[in-house]
Design a protein around this motif. Structure first.
Motif, short mmCIF file in Angstrom:
data_model
loop_
_atom_site.label_atom_id
_atom_site.label_comp_id
_atom_site.label_asym_id
_atom_site.label_seq_id
_atom_site.Cartn_x
_atom_site.Cartn_y
_atom_site.Cartn_z
N THR A 186 0.85 -1.20 0.00
CA THR A 186 0.00 0.00 0.00
C THR A 186 0.88 1.24 0.00
OG1 THR A 186 -1.63 -1.20 1.30
CG2 THR A 186 -1.88 1.18 1.21
N ASN A 187 0.63 2.14 -0.92
CA ASN A 187 1.38 3.39 -0.96
C ASN A 187 0.75 4.37 0.05
OD1 ASN A 187 2.47 5.84 -1.51
ND2 ASN A 187 2.21 5.75 -3.73
N PRO A 188 1.46 4.70 1.15
CA PRO A 188 0.85 5.54 2.19
C PRO A 188 0.51 6.94 1.69
CG PRO A 188 3.17 5.14 2.66
CD PRO A 188 2.85 4.32 1.45
N ASP A 189 1.18 7.41 0.64
CA ASP A 189 0.91 8.77 0.14
C ASP A 189 -0.44 8.88 -0.54
OD1 ASP A 189 3.36 9.50 1.06
OD2 ASP A 189 4.37 9.08 -0.86
N SER A 190 -0.89 7.78 -1.19
CA SER A 190 -2.19 7.88 -1.88
C SER A 190 -3.30 7.11 -1.16
CB SER A 190 -2.05 7.39 -3.33
OG SER A 190 -1.35 6.18 -3.38
N CYS A 191 -2.96 6.35 -0.10
CA CYS A 191 -3.99 5.60 0.63
C CYS A 191 -4.82 6.56 1.49
CB CYS A 191 -3.32 4.55 1.52
SG CYS A 191 -4.50 3.68 2.56
N ILE A 192 -6.15 6.44 1.41
CA ILE A 192 -7.03 7.31 2.20
C ILE A 192 -7.65 6.54 3.38
CG2 ILE A 192 -7.53 8.98 0.34
CD1 ILE A 192 -10.15 7.36 -0.19
N LEU A 193 -7.14 5.34 3.63
CA LEU A 193 -7.58 4.50 4.76
C LEU A 193 -9.09 4.24 4.73
CD1 LEU A 193 -5.40 6.17 7.57
CD2 LEU A 193 -4.95 4.00 6.42
N CYS A 194 -9.64 4.07 3.54
CA CYS A 194 -11.10 3.89 3.41
C CYS A 194 -11.55 2.49 3.82
CB CYS A 194 -11.55 4.17 1.97
SG CYS A 194 -10.97 2.94 0.78
N GLY A 195 -10.60 1.55 3.83
CA GLY A 195 -10.92 0.20 4.28
C GLY A 195 -11.47 -0.72 3.19
N MET A 196 -11.53 -0.24 1.96
CA MET A 196 -12.06 -1.08 0.86
C MET A 196 -11.26 -2.37 0.74
SD MET A 196 -14.23 -1.56 -1.48
CE MET A 196 -15.03 -0.13 -2.17
N PRO A 202 -11.06 -11.80 0.62
CA PRO A 202 -11.84 -12.99 0.97
C PRO A 202 -11.27 -13.78 2.15
CG PRO A 202 -10.64 -13.35 -1.08
CD PRO A 202 -10.38 -11.93 -0.68
N THR A 203 -10.03 -13.51 2.54
CA THR A 203 -9.47 -14.28 3.66
C THR A 203 -9.29 -13.42 4.91
OG1 THR A 203 -7.17 -13.86 3.02
CG2 THR A 203 -8.22 -15.81 2.07
N GLY A 204 -9.70 -12.18 4.85
CA GLY A 204 -9.58 -11.30 6.03
C GLY A 204 -8.13 -11.03 6.39
N CYS A 205 -7.25 -10.98 5.39
CA CYS A 205 -5.83 -10.82 5.73
C CYS A 205 -5.39 -9.35 5.76
CB CYS A 205 -4.94 -11.64 4.79
SG CYS A 205 -4.75 -10.98 3.14
N VAL A 206 -6.31 -8.42 5.45
CA VAL A 206 -5.94 -6.99 5.47
C VAL A 206 -6.61 -6.31 6.66
CG1 VAL A 206 -5.82 -4.86 4.11
CG2 VAL A 206 -5.95 -7.07 2.94
N LYS A 207 -5.84 -5.56 7.43
CA LYS A 207 -6.39 -4.80 8.57
C LYS A 207 -6.06 -3.33 8.33
CE LYS A 207 -7.74 -8.32 11.21
NZ LYS A 207 -8.22 -9.03 10.00
N VAL A 208 -7.09 -2.46 8.50
CA VAL A 208 -6.86 -1.03 8.30
C VAL A 208 -7.15 -0.29 9.61
CG1 VAL A 208 -7.54 1.01 6.97
CG2 VAL A 208 -7.54 -1.24 5.87
N SER A 209 -6.14 0.43 10.11
CA SER A 209 -6.35 1.31 11.27
C SER A 209 -5.82 2.68 10.83
CB SER A 209 -5.60 0.76 12.49
OG SER A 209 -4.25 0.50 12.14
N ASP A 210 -4.75 3.18 11.46
CA ASP A 210 -4.13 4.38 10.88
C ASP A 210 -3.03 4.01 9.90
OD1 ASP A 210 -2.60 3.36 12.87
OD2 ASP A 210 -2.18 5.27 13.86
N LEU A 211 -2.99 2.71 9.60
CA LEU A 211 -2.14 2.19 8.52
C LEU A 211 -2.76 0.89 8.01
CD1 LEU A 211 1.14 0.54 9.86
CD2 LEU A 211 -0.88 0.88 11.24
N VAL A 212 -2.26 0.38 6.89
CA VAL A 212 -2.80 -0.86 6.32
C VAL A 212 -1.79 -1.97 6.57
CG1 VAL A 212 -3.56 -2.00 4.20
CG2 VAL A 212 -4.04 0.43 4.54
N GLU A 213 -2.24 -3.04 7.22
CA GLU A 213 -1.35 -4.17 7.48
C GLU A 213 -1.90 -5.42 6.79
OE1 GLU A 213 0.28 -3.97 11.89
OE2 GLU A 213 -1.80 -3.31 11.72
#
Ligand SMILES: Cc1cc2nc3c(=O)[nH]c(=O)nc-3n(C[C@H](O)[C@H](O)[C@H](O)COP(=O)(O)O)c2cc1C
Length: 262
Positions: A186-196, A202-213
């Motif tokens: 994830t490019n932090p400069d263009s990420c708006i943390l929308c959570g899409m 499908p596997t729930g492997c992405v977590k969004v808080s004040d960053l994307v993991e």
């Protein structure tokens, strides 16, 4: 054989399988329910398809096989001698052993295969730089899918018992998996943390808080997060994936057509 209802069953992270089964269903023209096995957590529910219901069961092809996550989720759907139309959706390279694997999985679950098909969907690794089956299924595919649906319905109506159907593929299936764990960045400069990205994974492997993991171990490389990112922040940097995309775009540009086994 009278059919009371259709059950659309699919695992479709980037939506090409979903669009394909919807077109097949339209060609059949009877009432239907949807069993969408794509969202994270789908593996926790169980489903049943009755004897007089026809299931259209679709999964994508990953490395010539049914992805393990899709196989696990299809196993939550039980048939009762119910007729099934199988749909392997692949990105214009090959579908190899995927259709025969889907047949083996679903017949173990109590389905009888009345028809099989291999459709082409835009490759998950398609991009502007590496176009691979861009925008498929397109209008021509949809028309073929609807015609196929109508033909299957005709066939089912004329059947008493469902005879065994052969589909292409080899047993033992080709080897799948392997390779190092990888996931999009994830490019932090263009990420708006929308959570899409988290919502479509499908596997729930992405977590969004004040960053994307991203949990690389759970990522299946389906690329739904990249395709659905509204700002283009989610992208592949992994050399293996970028190299594969280039290889596919270079060698599999010639249009393939859907195949039907009836
Ligand atoms: C990890 C991975 C492996 C894939 N392997 C194949 C393959 O072996 N052959 C092929 O033609 N397409 C392959 N594809 C492309 C998908 O089968 C294709 O994009 C399909 O339309 C995705 O279905 P969906 O949109 O329903 O998720 C692969 C895609 C991914 C993500």
């Amino acid at each position: 054989m009278d059919i009371s209802k259709i059950k659309l069953v699919y695992y479709s992270p980037t939506g090409t399988g979903k669009r394909t089964v919807e077109a097949i269903r339209k060609g059949m023209g009877i009432d239907y329910d949807v069993i969408d096995l794509t969202p994270a957590g789908s593996e926790m529910k169980n489903h049943a398809v009755a004897k007089d219901e026809l299931a259209i069961i679709a999964a994508p092809v990953y490395s010539g096989r049914i992805p393990a996550v899709a196989a696990e989720r299809v196993r939550t759907v039980k048939g009762d001698g119910s007729p099934a139309v199988l749909v392997a959706v692949y990105g214009n390279r090959e579908f190899e052993d995927a259709l025969i694997e889907l047949k083996d999985i679903t017949e173990e679950l109590g389905f009888k295969t009345v028809a099989g098909s291999a459709f082409i969907g835009q490759h998950s690794f398609d991009s502007e730089e590496t176009p691979i089956a861009t925008n498929r299924p397109d209008g021509e595919d949809v028309k073929k899918a609807m015609d196929f649906g109508a033909k299957v319905m005709e066939k089912v109506k004329g059947l008493g018992e469902i005879p065994d159907l052969e589909v292409p593929g080899d047993r033992p299936y080709r080897k799948s998996g392997g390779g190092d764990p990888r996931s999009p960045e994830t490019n932090p400069d263009s990420c708006i943390l929308c959570g899409m990205c988290a919502r479509v994974c499908p596997t729930g492997c992405v977590k969004v808080s004040d960053l994307v993991e991203t949990d690389k171990e759970k990522c299946t490389a389906c690329t739904a997060c990249v395709q659905n990112c509204p700002t283009g922040a989610r992208h592949w940097k992994h050399e293996g994936i970028l190299g594969a995309a280039k290889w596919l775009a270079t060698n599999f540009g010639a249009r393939k057509e859907p195949e039907f086994f009836l």
